[in-house]
Design an enzyme around this catalytic site. Structure first.
Site, PDB file in Angstrom:
ATOM      1  N   LEU A  15      36.629  25.478  31.715  1.00 39.12           N
ATOM      2  CA  LEU A  15      37.100  25.381  33.099  1.00 39.12           C
ATOM      3  C   LEU A  15      36.026  24.769  34.017  1.00 39.12           C
ATOM      4  CD1 LEU A  15      38.918  26.247  35.558  1.00 39.12           C
ATOM      5  CD2 LEU A  15      37.888  28.510  35.330  1.00 39.12           C
ATOM      6  N   TYR A 140      30.036  42.452  27.013  1.00 38.15           N
ATOM      7  CA  TYR A 140      29.950  41.167  27.701  1.00 38.15           C
ATOM      8  C   TYR A 140      29.068  41.269  28.941  1.00 38.15           C
ATOM      9  CZ  TYR A 140      31.566  37.155  30.508  1.00 38.15           C
ATOM     10  OH  TYR A 140      31.630  36.021  31.281  1.00 38.15           O
ATOM     11  N   ARG A 212      41.044  39.465  46.748  1.00 36.73           N
ATOM     12  CA  ARG A 212      40.094  38.767  45.899  1.00 36.73           C
ATOM     13  C   ARG A 212      39.551  37.529  46.612  1.00 36.73           C
ATOM     14  NH1 ARG A 212      40.595  42.897  43.765  1.00 36.73           N
ATOM     15  NH2 ARG A 212      41.204  43.412  41.625  1.00 36.73           N
ATOM     16  N   ASP A 274      47.107  48.001  39.759  1.00 36.70           N
ATOM     17  CA  ASP A 274      46.604  46.951  40.658  1.00 36.70           C
ATOM     18  C   ASP A 274      45.208  46.504  40.289  1.00 36.70           C
ATOM     19  OD1 ASP A 274      48.124  47.785  43.879  1.00 36.70           O
ATOM     20  OD2 ASP A 274      48.546  46.180  42.443  1.00 36.70           O
TER      21      ASP A 274
END
Lengths: 318, 405
Positions: A15, A140, A212, A274
């Site tokens: 990306l 990660y 966000r 959510d």
């Protein structure tokens, strides 16, 4: 450094890598510069030998290090050991080999998702190590955090000024659009495409209320280049729109619907979680350096991404 | 869909290979495995093949998939007692890395003096046997000894000044050592690994007493963060390994260890061995003993021989993945001055003791809680401090020529 840069970009087919490739082609590249975009086909960076070979072949002066083992929530939860080990060794191989080959600067890629799970908001660059990360992807997360540890230790021991950027939610063409594995926006784009194609309703998970910060991959790419050329700190820098440009998931859904010209129903399945309501990151440091940097307006960026997805559906990663 | 398991029930959960399609080869595999229940989709794990059956065995550093050569036939039985999902039958074969150090020698001693059980084999490695920074050498040493258990003590360690100058080396070398040992242990079906952490890797800014849940709650002290993060990542590896493979590898967190076979280099070493060496020299040269700091700082000390007994208990009986602090309790905290007095007494030193208060005390108190240890072993008796110090002083005197300094 005198003379033009030779920049090696690991994870060049992803990306962010593709976005950097595009901005370099469209004017950000300078006279005499060489830009090399690697993918996993060129080298398995988990192997020290293969990493060394690729550095030997290209002899870069600079590195943008984007390569990583990444995955969605479920893969992370099942394979924390693999995510920890593979990423530690990719990162160690790239950073150590860069040092050995006299690379002037490495810019690595972190993420706001590696920050402490229990924290105050907004988060800023000083807070990365202040507590354990979220349980679901700790392998990660720790591997990414250790890039910053490596950078600081390498500066302390050898004076190298390797650094890192911390993007918030990135979106754009060439993303991973897999609905199970992908992130919020590419997932929405793919679902809307399918809903439109099959004449069904678009089902969105959650209430749509969480907030966000989104950053378009092309904007991020321009900022990566600025960090590579002009940002001199070892401490990483958050790359994001400001708190004032936080959007709700519903805003994002509306932009995707508009971008895809979707005319059907949109259903919010409020039985689904959510996630966190707000995870605001501060971009004060970025604004201190670049007070006038203009981010691409969200709707325009979303439209470009939707158009790209529709035009390239067959080859998109999904 | 059921989780795949090696048909030989060795508990391995990685690197599986299906039966070959070619009939002749398939028969050979079946003759080796003699499965209780035949299934065309049964799998065999990599442990049952010699290394030269793989295309990439030597290059296997970090989580690559092993590739089996065509025509390979299994020939290695991993013993049933290396199962990770059931308790072990049969005696342990324990590999101790860092076996020649302070803690390793103490474990060697307690094993010799009664802790060893019938049929057990204990192998003490030092850096002469293998450079554990190298994945290949680590693999060779595991291949050679095929342990069922590992006590992992090996590390790159150093004093304050070396740490401050070389944080990158302390980070990288220790991460490599730890990954090699933990990963090879998993590959070779080791049932349990007990690694060694330290209270010095805990967050710099914290409340006291510290306990096992607090290790990752903030950044470590700036002076040795390379070493500290590498040690912390042992715990991350253990938890991830448990989550992905069900292995119960764990770790111990001692406070200040002392005893024979320490590093007594005055510039590089820790508090107690430094005091012991300095007092020995002061006595020998008829000079005063110079102690840095006011003597008021408080510490918990643990004798290496007591720690060794606890390591053996953890290896045999402690079942948690979360690490455990191994220390005397808060009530047994001593001042540096108490420690100095014990060393002076241990040597029968008659000269002057001078406290150089211009030198830093370091942290006044860094109390660790041993509540978890006490929950498991309420009656464990630590060697009385003065007796332990005396033994250490006597050992140094008798062995001065060969000590690490």
């Amino acid at each position: 450094m005198d003379g033009p840069m030779r920049v090696l970009v690991t994870g060049g087919s992803g990306l962010v890598g593709r976005a950097i490739e595009r901005v370099v082609k469209e004017g950000e590249g300078r006279e005499g510069e060489e830009w090399i975009f690697l993918s996993s086909k060129d080298a398995n960076l988990m192997s020290a030998e293969e990493t060394r070979s690729v550095f030997q072949k290209h002899r870069p002066t600079h590195v943008i290090h984007l390569a990583a083992m990444v995955g969605g929530l479920f893969r992370n939860m099942r394979q924390n050991l693999d995510f920890w080990r593979n990423n530690v060794f990719i990162n160690d191989n790239v950073l150590q080999t860069a040092h050995e080959f006299g690379v002037v600067k490495v810019v690595s890629c972190l993420s706001t998702c590696i920050f402490p799970d229990k924290t105050t908001y907004p988060i800023d660059e000083t807070m990365i190590h202040n507590g354990p990360p979220h349980e679901s992807n700790f392998g990660y997360a720790y591997a990414k955090r250790m890039i910053d540890v490596h950078n600081r230790a390498c500066c302390q021991q050898y004076g190298r000024r390797y650094t890192a950027v911390i993007p918030t939610n990135v979106f754009g063409p060439h993303d991973n659009f897999n609905i199970e594995d992908g992130h919020v926006l590419p997932g929405l784009i793919h679902k809307t495409y399918m809903a439109k194609k099959e004449g069904k309703a678009l089902q969105v998970w959650g209430s749509g209320r969480p907030l966000r910060q989104f950053i378009y991959s092309l904007d991020l790419a321009r900022l990566f280049l600025w960090v590579l050329r002009d940002y001199d700190e070892v401490e990483p820098i958050i790359l994001s729109v400001g708190e004032e440009d936080e959007l709700s998931i519903k805003d994002a859904v509306n932009a995707v619907v508009e971008g895809m010209e979707f005319k059907g129903d949109v259903i919010y399945d409020t039985s689904k979680a959510d996630g966190q309501f707000k995870k605001t990151a501060s971009n004060a440091k970025l604004r201190k350096y670049l007070p006038d940097f203009k981010f691409t307006p969200f709707k325009a960026a979303m439209k470009e991404t939707c158009d790209w997805f529709e035009a390239n559906y067959d080859i998109a990663r999904k | 869909m059921a989780t795949r398991r090696c048909v030989l029930k060795c508990g391995s959960k990685a690197n599986f290979f299906h039966l070959p399609k070619e009939e002749h080869l398939k028969t050979k595999w079946l003759q080796f495995t003699i499965p209780q229940k035949y299934s065309p989709s049964l799998v065999l794990c990599s442990r049952h093949f010699e290394d030269d059956c793989f295309l990439n065995a030597i290059k296997l550093g970090f989580a690559s998939r092993l590739i089996l050569k065509e025509g390979s036939v299994p020939s290695v039985f991993a013993s049933a007692s290396s199962s990770v999902s059931q308790p072990m039958d049969g005696p342990m074969r324990v590999l101790v890395t860092g076996g020649s150090g302070l803690v390793g020698r103490a474990i060697e001693r307690v094993v010799k003096e009664g802790e060893r059980r019938e049929g057990e084999e204990w192998i003490f490695l030092s850096s002469k046997d293998a450079n554990l920074v190298s994945a290949e050498e680590t693999r060779s040493v595991f291949q050679k000894h095929r342990p069922t258990h590992v006590i992992h003590l090996a590390a790159m360690v150093g004093g304050l000044y070396r740490n401050m100058r070389q944080n990158l080396d302390f980070w990288r070398d220790n991460v490599h050592i730890n990954d090699n040992v933990l990963y090879m242990s998993q590959e070779f079906g080791v049932v349990k690994v007990v690694s060694c952490l330290s209270t010095c890797v805990f967050p710099d800014k914290t409340t006291y007493p510290i306990d096992e849940t607090m290790m990752h709650n903030g950044a470590p002290h700036e002076s040795n963060y390379g070493y500290a993060y590498a040690k912390r990542m042992i715990d991350v590896h253990n938890r991830a390994c448990f989550q992905q493979y069900g292995l119960r590898y764990t770790a111990v967190i001692p406070t200040n260890i002392f005893g024979p076979h320490d590093n007594y280099n005055i510039e590089d070493c820790h508090v107690m061995p430094g005091l012991v060496h300095k007092t020995y020299l002061a006595k020998k040269e008829g000079k005063p003993l110079e102690v840095w700091g006011s003597g008021r700082a408080l510490r918990q000390f643990i004798y290496s021989v007591d720690l060794a007994r606890l390591f053996v208990w953890v290896l045999r009986e402690y079942d948690e993945v979360e690490p455990i602090i191994a220390s005397v309790g808060e009530e047994d905290e001593l001042t540096i001055k108490d420690a100095v007095d014990a060393v002076v007494e241990g040597f029968g030193f008659k000269g002057e003791v001078i406290y150089d208060t211009s030198k830093s005390d370091g942290q006044i108190k860094k109390t660790a809680s041993n509540a978890k240890l006490r929950k498991y072993l309420p009656d464990f008796k630590f060697t009385p401090f003065k007796a332990a110090v005396k033994e250490t002083c006597d050992w140094l005197t008798a062995n001065y020529d060969i000590i690490r300094k």
